[in-house]
Design a protein around this motif. Structure first.
Motif, PDB file in Angstrom:
ATOM      1  N   HIS A   1       0.811  -1.307  -0.108  1.00  0.00           N
ATOM      2  CA  HIS A   1      -0.101   0.111  -0.158  1.00  0.00           C
ATOM      3  C   HIS A   1       0.912   1.219   0.070  1.00  0.00           C
TER       4      HIS A   1
ATOM      5  N   LEU B   1       0.046  11.856   6.461  1.00  0.00           N
ATOM      6  CA  LEU B   1      -1.399  11.189   6.834  1.00  0.00           C
ATOM      7  C   LEU B   1      -2.339  12.004   7.309  1.00  0.00           C
TER       8      LEU B   1
ATOM      9  N   LEU C   1      -6.021   6.549   6.130  1.00  0.00           N
ATOM     10  CA  LEU C   1      -5.855   5.036   6.156  1.00  0.00           C
ATOM     11  C   LEU C   1      -7.092   4.514   6.647  1.00  0.00           C
TER      12      LEU C   1
ATOM     13  N   GLN D   1      -5.331  -0.639   8.322  1.00  0.00           N
ATOM     14  CA  GLN D   1      -4.166   0.111   7.777  1.00  0.00           C
ATOM     15  C   GLN D   1      -3.605   0.562   9.058  1.00  0.00           C
TER      16      GLN D   1
END
Length: 550
Positions: A455, A467, A474, A478
């Motif tokens: 990923h 992020l 996610l 994940q």
């Protein structure tokens, strides 16, 4: 003031920038006073002169325009320099506080609620970082400008110097001092009331589901409304004190103006001073009181800053619960973890663990199940020395935990809790929390073990992908595997997992356990969970009930 004195070294670190801000503030104030004085003299002289043939209009008009530009530019520079220094000081304050706080975790004072801690880490720090801009800078500027204006009056209008100097000193020093003494308890109560209000909000947000189910929303809303009324009442009282102080300063400014006018009219009548000069001095006197109003308006903030400083110092001086031994022992690299007759209870609460014994072999995977509140998470805290048993002992190999350096113990055991966070940062920096010196190869190896490498490879920026907040970019699975990869990056031979699949659906949960079984081969794993484990996840499953494992 004693509490504020602890923060002086932080202010000294930014002293150069703060002095620049002070200098620009002084220039701004002096330019304003000079602008008013020059304008008063210029307008009066122009009105009194005949025909204007012999009167030089250009020099004073150029001075007025020049002083206006100086005031505008210095005001902008003061705000720029002052706010930049203040924001940097804010960073220093938070760094100081967290550096003092980390060795004291977990906080021994169980009466310190989560909302109160958040309030101290945010609002109380914010109350301190404006101390220079709203208190120290204006006070020093008022003293310097007042001294200069008193000297000017002594030269041009001696009879007005004394009443002006007394009035300005009373406005700049006397009124704020009285206000601080009178509003100090109000400031302390106001800070505490606002903290209570924030705690009510956080408690209501975090406990909303339970409050709805138990039908207690009305009671909570009433408590919040009551806290809001208390905070508002205290703010009104502080506002009233500030308004009274402002009135006192304006009265003193009027007295200084009247004293200057009286002395000036006498001097004008005797021919000792000219009318335009008197008009200029009157306006300059009025302008010099501008900064005293700022001081008075900031007095309420100063009293709150002192109360905030006391709360922060109290937090920073909490006793350190655990300390390293004078001569730490060497930690066995692959020793068994052994608990012998461990007994534990939180202060004022029943015993949770009672004569508990357990041996975890090096490289063994075990799971501990049990009802909520049975002490599963407490057992992990004891292994990490985040708490100490009342009796019994815990050792690694032959070495008791108290004989080890805490940092070495924490490097030996990595924790993945149910609320392990994913930070708003790159994937790389999220992983480097596990081990700051880890190479990219180490990071990719950990991601591969956690079965997240494919990923991350597919992302445009790879390890440098940012992020979202709490890992919202996610999926839940994940995010859990990223936290697992972070624990794996640490190279800790022991992994402690506290409900790592909390809030995951069953398919995602089973997938995580399959990853866990393969990714942690060769490491010791202690898994606390309520979940039903797929076959092969662990070597043993133990149940904790009534303080015992079976």
């Amino acid at each position: 003031m004693k509490a504020l004195a602890m923060f002086f070294p932080l202010f000294q670190r930014r002293s150069r920038a703060l002095l620049v801000a002070l200098l620009l503030s002084l220039i701004t104030l002096c330019a304003g006073v000079a602008l008013l004085g020059t304008s008063g003299w210029f307008i009066t002289a122009t009105a009194l002169t005949t025909a204007g043939l012999g009167f030089n209009l250009f020099v004073p008009s150029a001075m007025v325009r020049g002083l206006s530009f100086v005031r505008i530019l210095s005001r902008y520079g003061e705000r720029l320099a002052g706010h930049d220094a203040t924001l940097r000081l804010l960073s220093d304050l938070r760094g100081w506080l967290f550096a003092r706080l980390f060795p004291r975790l977990p906080l021994p004072d169980r009466s310190l609620r989560h909302g109160d801690l958040v309030s101290r880490l945010t609002a109380d720090v914010d109350a301190l970082d404006t101390a220079f801009l709203v208190a120290v800078g204006p006070l020093l500027s008022a003293i310097m400008v007042g001294a200069a204006m008193t000297a000017l009056l002594t030269w041009l209008l001696p009879a007005a110097a004394l009443p002006y100097g007394v009035a300005l000193a009373a406005a700049a020093l006397g009124v704020p001092a009285v206000m601080v003494m009178r509003s100090r308890p109000l400031g302390r109560d106001s800070v505490a009331a606002q903290a209570e209000l924030r705690m009510s909000v956080l408690d209501g947000v975090h406990g909303h589901t339970d409050l709805v189910l138990l039908g207690r929303l009305g009671t909570t809303a009433q408590h919040f409304a009551s806290a809001g009324r208390v905070a508002a009442r205290l703010r009104r009282r502080l506002g009233a004190a500030s308004a009274l102080g402002s009135f006192s300063v304006q009265a003193l400014a009027a007295l200084a103006l009247l004293g200057t006018l009286w002395a000036g009219l006498n001097a004008l009548d005797s021919g000792q001073i000219e009318g335009p000069v008197l008009a200029g001095l009157m306006l300059a006197v009025l302008g010099s009181f501008e900064v005293t109003s700022i001081i008075v308006r900031s007095t309420a903030k100063a009293s709150q800053a002192m109360a905030a400083a006391e709360r922060l110092v109290a937090l920073a001086e909490l006793p350190i619960p655990l300390r390293d031994p004078p001569r730490p022992a060497v930690l066995p690299a692959d020793g068994d973890i052994i608990l012998e007759g461990v007994r534990f209870a939180y202060p004022g609460l029943p015993v949770i663990l009672d004569d508990l014994s357990l041996t975890i072999g090096a490289g063994e995977h075990i799971a501990i199940t049990g009802a909520s509140g049975s002490g599963k998470s407490t057992l992990l805290n004891l292994l990490l020395r985040l708490a100490e048993p009342l009796s019994g002992r815990i050792r690694i190999g032959t070495v008791p935990l108290p004989d080890l350096a805490i940092s070495e113990l924490h490097a030996h055991m990595a924790l993945l809790s149910q609320d392990s966070p994913v930070f708003i940062d790159t994937i790389r920096n999220n992983l480097l929390i596990g081990r700051a010196e880890a190479s990219d190869d180490d990071l990719w190896a950990a991601l591969a073990l956690a079965q997240l490498d494919a990923h991350v490879h597919a992302l445009p920026d790879g390890l440098d992908t940012i992020l979202g907040e709490a890992g919202r970019t996610l999926s839940a699975g994940q995010a859990r595997r990223l936290c697992l990869a972070r624990a794996l990056v640490s190279n800790a031979p022991v992994l402690l997992l506290d409900e790592p699949t909390n809030a995951l659906d069953r398919d995602t949960e089973e997938a995580f356990f399959r990853v866990l079984a393969t990714a942690t081969k060769g490491r010791t794993v202690v898994l606390v969970t309520h979940a039903v484990l797929p076959a092969g996840t662990v070597d043993r499953i133990l149940t904790l009930r009534a303080g015992q494992l079976d």
